[in-house]
Design an enzyme around this catalytic site. Sequence first.
Site, PDB file in Angstrom:
ATOM      1  N   GLU B  69     -21.867  29.320 -33.648  1.00 13.96           N
ATOM      2  CA  GLU B  69     -23.323  29.332 -33.739  1.00 13.96           C
ATOM      3  C   GLU B  69     -23.850  28.570 -34.945  1.00 13.96           C
ATOM      4  O   GLU B  69     -24.892  27.915 -34.872  1.00 13.96           O
ATOM      5  CB  GLU B  69     -23.843  30.775 -33.767  1.00 13.96           C
ATOM      6  CG  GLU B  69     -23.690  31.529 -32.444  1.00 13.96           C
ATOM      7  CD  GLU B  69     -22.339  32.190 -32.254  1.00 13.96           C
ATOM      8  OE1 GLU B  69     -21.444  32.002 -33.122  1.00 13.96           O
ATOM      9  OE2 GLU B  69     -22.158  32.913 -31.256  1.00 13.96           O
ATOM     10  N   HIS B 138     -25.064  44.935 -29.697  1.00  7.88           N
ATOM     11  CA  HIS B 138     -25.564  44.177 -28.541  1.00  7.88           C
ATOM     12  C   HIS B 138     -26.867  44.740 -27.994  1.00  7.88           C
ATOM     13  O   HIS B 138     -27.184  44.509 -26.836  1.00  7.88           O
ATOM     14  CB  HIS B 138     -24.526  44.174 -27.413  1.00  7.88           C
ATOM     15  CG  HIS B 138     -23.307  43.363 -27.686  1.00  7.88           C
ATOM     16  ND1 HIS B 138     -22.289  43.789 -28.502  1.00  7.88           N
ATOM     17  CD2 HIS B 138     -22.923  42.132 -27.243  1.00  7.88           C
ATOM     18  CE1 HIS B 138     -21.332  42.869 -28.548  1.00  7.88           C
ATOM     19  NE2 HIS B 138     -21.692  41.856 -27.794  1.00  7.88           N
TER      20      HIS B 138
HETATM   21  C1  LIG Z   1     -20.487  35.692 -32.842  1.00  6.12           C
HETATM   22  C2  LIG Z   1     -20.488  35.963 -31.390  1.00  6.12           C
HETATM   23  N1  LIG Z   1     -20.872  34.978 -30.541  1.00  6.12           N
HETATM   24  C3  LIG Z   1     -20.882  35.179 -29.227  1.00  6.12           C
HETATM   25  C4  LIG Z   1     -20.508  36.385 -28.688  1.00  6.12           C
HETATM   26  C5  LIG Z   1     -20.577  36.625 -27.188  1.00  6.12           C
HETATM   27  N2  LIG Z   1     -19.222  36.670 -26.623  1.00  6.12           N
HETATM   28  C6  LIG Z   1     -18.602  37.844 -26.393  1.00  6.12           C
HETATM   29  S1  LIG Z   1     -17.042  37.646 -25.823  1.00  6.12           S
HETATM   30  C7  LIG Z   1     -17.206  35.957 -25.874  1.00  6.12           C
HETATM   31  C8  LIG Z   1     -16.070  35.093 -25.472  1.00  6.12           C
HETATM   32  C9  LIG Z   1     -14.938  35.313 -26.370  1.00  6.12           C
HETATM   33  O1  LIG Z   1     -13.885  34.476 -26.015  1.00  6.12           O
HETATM   34  P1  LIG Z   1     -12.468  34.730 -26.628  1.00  6.12           P
HETATM   35  O2  LIG Z   1     -12.553  34.797 -28.114  1.00  6.12           O
HETATM   36  O3  LIG Z   1     -11.565  33.711 -26.058  1.00  6.12           O
HETATM   37  O4  LIG Z   1     -12.080  36.198 -26.151  1.00  6.12           O
HETATM   38  P2  LIG Z   1     -11.876  36.722 -24.665  1.00  6.12           P
HETATM   39  O5  LIG Z   1     -13.212  37.215 -24.190  1.00  6.12           O
HETATM   40  O6  LIG Z   1     -11.370  35.597 -23.853  1.00  6.12           O
HETATM   41  O7  LIG Z   1     -10.922  37.841 -24.787  1.00  6.12           O
HETATM   42  C10 LIG Z   1     -18.462  35.578 -26.332  1.00  6.12           C
HETATM   43  C11 LIG Z   1     -18.931  34.203 -26.452  1.00  6.12           C
HETATM   44  C12 LIG Z   1     -20.130  37.399 -29.592  1.00  6.12           C
HETATM   45  N3  LIG Z   1     -19.798  38.609 -29.174  1.00  6.12           N
HETATM   46  N4  LIG Z   1     -20.124  37.160 -30.920  1.00  6.12           N
END
Ligand SMILES: Cc1ncc(C[n+]2csc(CCOP(=O)(O)OP(=O)(O)O)c2C)c(N)n1
Lengths: 343, 343, 330, 330
Positions: B69, B138
């Site tokens: 971000e 959230h």
């Molecule tokens: C700082 C932040 N940005 C965006 C999100 C929204 N978000 C939640 S899970 C996710 C994807 C995460 O991907 P990854 O780290 O690969 O973990 P996975 O869900 O695949 O286990 C996002 C973008 C968040 N929770 N925190």
Amino acid sequence: MSMTTTGAGTRKLTIARAMAEATAQEMRNDPRVFVMGEDVGPLGGVFGNTRGLYDEFGAERVRDTPISETAFIGAAVGAASDGMRPIVELMFVDFFGVCMDAIYNLMAKNIYFSGGKVKVPMVLMTSTGGGYSDAGQHSQCLYGTFAHLPGMKVVAPSNAYDAKGLMTAAIRDDNPVVFMYHKSLQGMGWLGTEKGATVPVPEESYALEIGKATVVREGHDVTLVSLAAGVHHCLRAAQALEDEGFSAEVVDLRSLVPLDRETIRASVAKTGRLIVVDEDYHSYGVSGEIIASVVEHDHACLKAAPRRVAYPDIPIPFAPTMEQWALPNADKIVDAFHQMMLS
Amino acid sequence: MSMTTTGAGTRKLTIARAMAEATAQEMRNDPRVFVMGEDVGPLGGVFGNTRGLYDEFGAERVRDTPISETAFIGAAVGAASDGMRPIVELMFVDFFGVCMDAIYNLMAKNIYFSGGKVKVPMVLMTSTGGGYSDAGQHSQCLYGTFAHLPGMKVVAPSNAYDAKGLMTAAIRDDNPVVFMYHKSLQGMGWLGTEKGATVPVPEESYALEIGKATVVREGHDVTLVSLAAGVHHCLRAAQALEDEGFSAEVVDLRSLVPLDRETIRASVAKTGRLIVVDEDYHSYGVSGEIIASVVEHDHACLKAAPRRVAYPDIPIPFAPTMEQWALPNADKIVDAFHQMMLS
Amino acid sequence: MNHTPTTEQRLWMYRHMVLSRYLEERIESLYMEGKTPVFNMAKGPIPGEMHLSNGQEPCAVGVCVHLTPEDIVTATHRPHHIAVAKGVDLDAMVAEIFGKATGLAGGRGGHMHLFDAKVNFSCSGIIGEGLGPAVGAALSRKLQGKPGVAVAFMGEGAANQGAFHEALNLAAVWQLPVVFVIEDNAWGISVAKQASTAVPRNDRRASAYGMPGVHVADNDVEAIFSAAGDAIARAREGQGPTLIEIETARLAGHFMGDGEDYRPKGEKEGLKQRDPIPRYRRQLLDAELLDDISDTDLVEQAHARIEAAIRFAQDSEFLPPEAALEMVFV
Amino acid sequence: MNHTPTTEQRLWMYRHMVLSRYLEERIESLYMEGKTPVFNMAKGPIPGEMHLSNGQEPCAVGVCVHLTPEDIVTATHRPHHIAVAKGVDLDAMVAEIFGKATGLAGGRGGHMHLFDAKVNFSCSGIIGEGLGPAVGAALSRKLQGKPGVAVAFMGEGAANQGAFHEALNLAAVWQLPVVFVIEDNAWGISVAKQASTAVPRNDRRASAYGMPGVHVADNDVEAIFSAAGDAIARAREGQGPTLIEIETARLAGHFMGDGEDYRPKGEKEGLKQRDPIPRYRRQLLDAELLDDISDTDLVEQAHARIEAAIRFAQDSEFLPPEAALEMVFV
Ligand SMILES: Cc1ncc(C[n+]2csc(CCOP(=O)(O)OP(=O)(O)O)c2C)c(N)n1
Ligand SMILES: Cc1ncc(C[n+]2csc(CCOP(=O)(O)OP(=O)(O)O)c2C)c(N)n1
Ligand SMILES: [Mg+2]
Ligand SMILES: [Mg+2]
């Protein structure tokens, strides 16, 4: 000017020294206390509040960090949850944006998320305030920003006696405490010095209860509510008003979270007039909260419309002409009182 | 319930669709407009507000980003300063802490720091609100957090008509605009849907002036001031009060910055009673500001102490029992009115 | 590849180093006006923090000599040398440093916030804050199909800030025309590089983003020229971003008023002996691209230009204080 | 080096994979209660977001088998498998997922905020947020002279967040006993790794911090065991941090309710065919460490344990709503 410094001796300290002394005393007593941040080591903190600690406690307990606020504030939370009592410094509060997640989503919420089973006994020290032409990214107060978000206590002392007592209390608290110290009160020569902040401070360790405002000057015509540097503007304004034959009561909030609404309400109940002085931005901040806290309790206690002398809703300009014009000061408080009496 | 939807046709849209439609229309007309954020591409935004854009405009103009971000909001500022008009999404406002520096120290201040010579025509869209048990990281609104910091406009529509008009206005604005959309109003089935948010929306493009509140229901016994989801609680409360023989006026702020204090004051001048309804945290936020704005203008306009129905100063609990208990709702507003009439 | 500067480029680089240095020497003395005998930042014609870039001029000129006004530069809290090399309007810049109405922002920004849209220059007081905007400006050019490279300057301390990581990754994923330039002066305020950085050289971090990483030793003007020339050419040709780390030297304190007790004894004297400006002068004299007369000329012209800018600033008025309320929104 | 698990460790890993999987299958069906025919997150006995970890169990067990309760783990928004492997109290964990008074936090945290201080487990809903705390917990142990390693889990998407960079650098500068484990399931919600990450493998980023980077392919339980064993041993011996990236698989949607239209056709079916649990079962059967009877036993015990936890949760009360006001401060 009557500063309520109960138990104070005659030795005067600056806020910077008072903070360092409280920290050193706690570090001597409690091996869990340690300090982290940028330039807190050999330099002693850009604003002097860790001076002497590195020499006494060494590099393990007084740790200079990389410019990685997210990591080291997050690390402080991890260490605090693991039984340590970190004191961590965010050099200027203006930098909160690079690490606010670690502060408000982590530090401030882990106690709640754990149902109280994890404690987060840490202190986040951070400098606030302008007035020396450091422009829009180094002069903010952001009191309202921190006080708005639940889960952290927020204190902001106006003098060295309170600073030492609040610092000790903050270190001993099992909850996260944000300790906001105003640069113009630090007693660092190069930042100018508000003389009234340098007051007698007892050598021995003591703690002040967090969450108690204090009436630093009694009066009956108007209540001036402020914190940190603003308290000194209020005291000067009160002096000026006294010369005009009016008597102003000055409330030093000392703590924004918890907020001591009783002390404010009691004072306004007596004076019937309220001026809030805040170096933070005008809207959606401290000044609105104080006014609302009074009128929601008793909408009829006011003899005149309450007023705020706050920082306008503008980024802080560099040019001293503009900055000084925008800052709260005693004259503006006196003016606000005059207008209040006219209307 | 009378929603002032001037010029509305009969086609109803959800807020999500209205935002996407406004965006598509601006993208068709103006090649400088593009969209960036997490999952805004093929997925169409987790909350549906970029749905269809990727198919129509392709991967260059509708860009999925890494979970970075700070970088992509900073990049939006850089692109905006270079003549583009980015729309950038922060998926949940709760994540602001990882990128607030890019938002408030950069996006919100560059116009000022450049003396107006650099424009920052960008929109930061972000979702707010709870009520569906997404817990403390959230579900927040953080209206006060954004509105407190100068240099960015802040809007938060309560219905699709306003959403489309404000989105169009935001995209056309040469200043940064934070567009806060409440999840419970998006019309995404899986989040539940506040029916009142889905209203007739004209197909053609139109802009609403940013900074104008609107009286969505007229009344003379009490003024209910709110924004976004809170407006619907107020409308339900007004209906309930009508059944009791009271007439409540409902003011939908729509914009927090600029704040339309005149409309609020005019309404309270008429009704003499004020209840502010805010899903953001109670202290140092929107509710305090609204109350202060009224009484600092006229401390005698109130027949009773003003009240707030706001989120308590606690992290948002997961358990639906606790969360629902803590959230503002129509019953609490009706109660607040009853207590006001008793006192 | 473009390893050797032309004579014109050499003299341009030298001239701009001199210009920057003289500007800072003058600012240094003007800054101290009103701040003696008791140093108080709020006092004097130039109040506030003052971060001098003395010693770091090679980084600025060796990079910016390759740039046109259309190219974008984001700089740091220590921006003067870069602003000078990027061609920021000197009068307006100095006036901004004095906080005057004729300043770049009418005095709203000051020394850490110099914005000159005409030459696409900006800077900021937050570590790492310029990186995202550089990436975005480069994206803007790509989307608009307009030429232009963005260069983000930062200190070696900034390479430990999260923004560094995010911006480099984003620039690489999108293969944007950005060059990231680290001015490694070995210190972040009082914290030495080895106490803050897990690798001895940050150019090694480039591999974490699949981009080339280049190291330039010893504050060497022409080595910087060469490395930057390559990187900027690559960017212009659509070959994506590059990371460059330059070993440079902070000849002054972190900011004015810094006691610098944390520096090892003799370090500063050693650095001063390797002052890049006399070094480059010698190099140009040896190469017979400069002689004493043309050097004196060049130096005098630089002085004259700076004095004119200072006079311009001093003679300018402040904006009326209420102007503080303007330009929050346009 | 500790490359081969003992029989006991093998069975422990298999058992915990089964336990985790069965827990999630049950949660999956309980979560859907009240959410049909119209899916609404707010409804049913388990409202809110639900991120299942089906397919990622090898990462959890292969790492946590090396840990004791004193060691620290910080996990992500997708925490169940890790919590199970770390030994989080199952009854209290499931009760927390149901929001009950008997839950880890009395229902204040829910599925994304599971804190069990007894086994030093926590997790969070913000990408990258657990990394700093892991570093800090490791620092705490170093300062206290107490044993303990901290393991920070994250997704591959998190490796592009600034917190990743800062935490890895800090752990390396201070040479702390931390292991960073990336569960690379190839997706961050709908964004594929190659669209978000400038390098194909994040273990390569370790060199940016001068720490070892290890890659484990193909979701292989015993390869994870081996890599994690090395890293944790190094950490225990004071040799500093390690970064491990594990190729794993997200067998479900990002969260429940995810339509997954963004996945290439057939991807999920392919992944399911390589489901690590049947694979490991086969491996253990082939090695004759397991037979059909002992497997059935083990599976039944897992089911029984989970059913007991679910019953415990279901039978528990909610806290009175006003308890929402408690535990903001202690
Ligand atoms: C700082 C932040 N940005 C965006 C999100 C929204 N978000 C939640 S899970 C996710 C994807 C995460 O991907 P990854 O780290 O690969 O973990 P996975 O869900 O695949 O286990 C996002 C973008 C968040 N929770 N925190
Ligand atoms: C996010 C942030 N953290 C801390 C600071 C305070 N600060 C200003 S300059 C500086 C040191 C910067 O070091 P480096 O990046 O090496 O640049 P240099 O000063 O050496 O040019 C620090 C810590 C800041 N401005 N922003
Ligand atoms: Mg440096
Ligand atoms: Mg992933």
